[in-house]
Design an enzyme around this catalytic site. Structure first.
Site, PDB file in Angstrom:
ATOM      1  N   ASP A  40       0.829  -1.209   0.000  1.00 43.85           N
ATOM      2  CA  ASP A  40       0.000   0.000   0.000  1.00 43.85           C
ATOM      3  C   ASP A  40       0.864   1.260   0.000  1.00 43.85           C
ATOM      4  O   ASP A  40       1.979   1.257   0.508  1.00 43.85           O
ATOM      5  CB  ASP A  40      -0.915  -0.022   1.234  1.00 43.85           C
ATOM      6  CG  ASP A  40      -2.019   1.010   1.136  1.00 43.85           C
ATOM      7  OD1 ASP A  40      -2.300   1.499   0.017  1.00 43.85           O
ATOM      8  OD2 ASP A  40      -2.606   1.343   2.177  1.00 43.85           O
ATOM      9  N   ASN A  88     -10.701  -2.769  -6.456  1.00 43.39           N
ATOM     10  CA  ASN A  88      -9.836  -1.868  -7.242  1.00 43.39           C
ATOM     11  C   ASN A  88     -10.392  -1.548  -8.630  1.00 43.39           C
ATOM     12  O   ASN A  88      -9.942  -0.598  -9.277  1.00 43.39           O
ATOM     13  CB  ASN A  88      -8.413  -2.431  -7.374  1.00 43.39           C
ATOM     14  CG  ASN A  88      -7.600  -2.360  -6.105  1.00 43.39           C
ATOM     15  OD1 ASN A  88      -6.706  -3.159  -5.854  1.00 43.39           O
ATOM     16  ND2 ASN A  88      -7.907  -1.377  -5.252  1.00 43.39           N
TER      17      ASN A  88
HETATM   18  C1  FPP Z   1      -1.851   0.198  -3.314  1.00 41.74           C
HETATM   19  O1  FPP Z   1      -1.426   1.546  -3.386  1.00 41.74           O
HETATM   20  C2  FPP Z   1      -1.305  -0.573  -4.408  1.00 41.74           C
HETATM   21  C3  FPP Z   1      -2.055  -1.190  -5.379  1.00 41.74           C
HETATM   22  C4  FPP Z   1      -3.516  -1.117  -5.390  1.00 41.74           C
HETATM   23  C5  FPP Z   1      -1.436  -1.931  -6.491  1.00 41.74           C
HETATM   24  C6  FPP Z   1      -0.211  -2.722  -6.221  1.00 41.74           C
HETATM   25  C7  FPP Z   1       0.514  -2.887  -7.504  1.00 41.74           C
HETATM   26  C8  FPP Z   1       1.855  -2.844  -7.701  1.00 41.74           C
HETATM   27  C9  FPP Z   1       2.797  -2.782  -6.576  1.00 41.74           C
HETATM   28  C10 FPP Z   1       2.488  -2.834  -9.067  1.00 41.74           C
HETATM   29  C11 FPP Z   1       2.342  -3.992  -9.975  1.00 41.74           C
HETATM   30  C12 FPP Z   1       2.224  -5.323  -9.364  1.00 41.74           C
HETATM   31  C13 FPP Z   1       2.976  -6.428  -9.716  1.00 41.74           C
HETATM   32  C14 FPP Z   1       2.685  -7.729  -9.082  1.00 41.74           C
HETATM   33  C15 FPP Z   1       4.091  -6.357 -10.670  1.00 41.74           C
HETATM   34  P1  FPP Z   1      -2.504   2.696  -3.513  1.00 41.74           P
HETATM   35  O2  FPP Z   1      -2.612   3.067  -4.940  1.00 41.74           O
HETATM   36  O3  FPP Z   1      -3.795   2.285  -2.875  1.00 41.74           O
HETATM   37  O4  FPP Z   1      -1.792   3.818  -2.664  1.00 41.74           O
HETATM   38  P2  FPP Z   1      -2.491   4.987  -1.837  1.00 41.74           P
HETATM   39  O5  FPP Z   1      -3.264   4.331  -0.729  1.00 41.74           O
HETATM   40  O6  FPP Z   1      -1.316   5.776  -1.338  1.00 41.74           O
HETATM   41  O7  FPP Z   1      -3.346   5.772  -2.789  1.00 41.74           O
END
Ligand code: FPP
Length: 274
Positions: A40, A88
Site C-alpha cells: 500500500d 480496485n
Molecule cells: C496500493 O497503493 C497498491 C495497489 C492497489 C497496487 C499494487 C501494484 C503494484 C505494486 C504494481 C504492480 C504489481 C505487480 C505484481 C508487478 P494505492 O494506490 O492504494 O496507494 P495509496 O493508498 O497511497 O493511494
C-alpha cells in the site's frame, strides 16, 4: 546455517550497513514459512513527488522485484502479494489499465529471474474476470514455472477474502451434495482445501505498508493467527532492509495460538497439584 544466509546475499549487502546488520540478527531456524504483503502507498508516494499515481505503481513494481528476490534468498517457502482487489475496479479506467500493463510487463521481463531463482508463480483470485491478454500472460508464467521447487509466489489478482470464502462454500456445498455428504461432517480443513490458497499454509507474517491498520479484505480466513506487521514505509520505498526488519519483528513475537505460555501452563499445573 547463518553462514548460508549471508552467502545467499553475498555481494549484495556488504556495502549497506543497515541491510548487513539486520540480516546478521535473523535466526535462520525461525524464518516464517509464508509471508503475505498488502502493498500500500503507491498513490501517496507519487503524490509526494507531484507525479501521477501510475508512477507510484511503476515504482511499486520495482519493490515487487526486490521483495521476490529477498524472499527467494531467505528461502521463504511462500510469498503472497496483494496486487489487485475486486474493489480496485472502482479506480479510474486508466489506472486499472496501467496496473494490468505493469503486471504483464513484470511477468514478461521477470520470467527469466523467476526461473533462475527456482520460483513457482501462481495467482489467487477470480482470474476468469481478468482481460484475456492478462490471463494469457499469467498462464504462460504459471506453465513456465510449474516444476520449480523454490519459493511459491502467489499474486492476488481480482482478489477478495470474502469472495474467496464464498466461492469455497459454493464449491464445498456442490461437492457435498454430489457425494451425499452430511453437512455436519464439513471441517475447517475441508473449507481450507476449497479456498484459492489451497496447498499453501496460512501466512505466518502479514506485512502492510504505509501505516494503515486494516486488512482490506485480504486472506480473511487464512490470517486468523498471522502475526501482523505494519510499517509506515510506503510500498515503493520498501526494500531489503524493510523486509529484514519485518522478519526480525516476527521473530521477537511469541505465537500462542490462543494458548498460554508454557511456563505459565506449568505453573497452573503445579498450582493444581497443591
Ligand atoms: C496500493 O497503493 C497498491 C495497489 C492497489 C497496487 C499494487 C501494484 C503494484 C505494486 C504494481 C504492480 C504489481 C505487480 C505484481 C508487478 P494505492 O494506490 O492504494 O496507494 P495509496 O493508498 O497511497 O493511494
Amino acid at each position: 546455517m547463518q553462514k548460508q544466509l549471508l552467502k545467499n546475499f553475498a555481494g549484495l549487502i556488504e556495502a549497506n550497513a543497515k541491510d548487513d546488520l539486520l540480516l546478521r540478527q535473523l535466526e535462520v531456524e525461525r524464518l516464517p514459512a509464508h509471508v503475505a504483503i498488502i502493498m500500500d502507498g503507491n498513490g501517496r508516494w507519487a503524490a509526494r513527488r507531484n507525479l501521477p499515481r501510475v508512477a507510484g505503481h511503476r515504482a511499486g513494481a520495482e519493490s515487487v522485484r526486490a521483495a521476490v528476490d529477498t524472499a527467494a534468498r531467505l528461502h521463504i517457502a511462500y510469498l503472497t502479494l496483494y496486487a489487485f482487489s475486486t474493489e480496485n475496479w472502482k479506480r479510474p479506467k486508466l489506472e486499472v489499465q496501467a496496473l494490468m500493463a505493469l503486471l504483464k510487463e513484470f511477468l514478461r521481463k521477470e520470467i527469466r529471474t523467476l526461473q533462475d531463482n527456482n520460483i513457482r508463480f501462481q495467482t489467487i483470485g477470480r482470474e476468469q474476470d481478468l482481460d484475456a491478454s492478462v490471463r494469457r500472460e499469467i498462464e504462460q508464467a504459471r506453465r513456465d514455472t510449474e516444476t520449480n521447487t523454490g519459493t511459491v509466489l502467489s499474486v492476488a489478482l481480482n482478489y477478495s477474502g470474502r469472495a474467496d470464502i464464498l466461492d469455497a462454500i459454493k464449491s464445498i456445498v456442490t461437492e457435498a451434495a454430489h457425494h451425499h455428504q452430511d453437512p455436519a461432517q464439513i471441517s475447517e480443513a475441508d473449507l481450507a482445501r476449497h479456498l484459492y490458497t489451497r496447498g499453501l499454509p496460512d501466512p505466518d507474517l502479514l506485512i502492510r505498508t504505509s501505516g494503515e491498520m486494516r486488512v482490506s479484505n485480504f486472506l480473511l480466513w487464512q490470517i486468523a493467527y498471522s502475526e501482523i506487521y505494519v510499517t509506515e514505509t510506503l510500498w515503493p520505498d520498501f526494500r531489503r532492509a524493510d523486509f529484514f526488519a519485518a522478519v526480525l519483528e516476527f521473530q521477537r513475537r511469541e505465537r500462542r495460538y490462543g494458548d498460554v505460555k508454557t511456563p505459565e501452563k506449568n505453573s497452573l499445573f503445579v498450582a493444581n497439584l497443591k
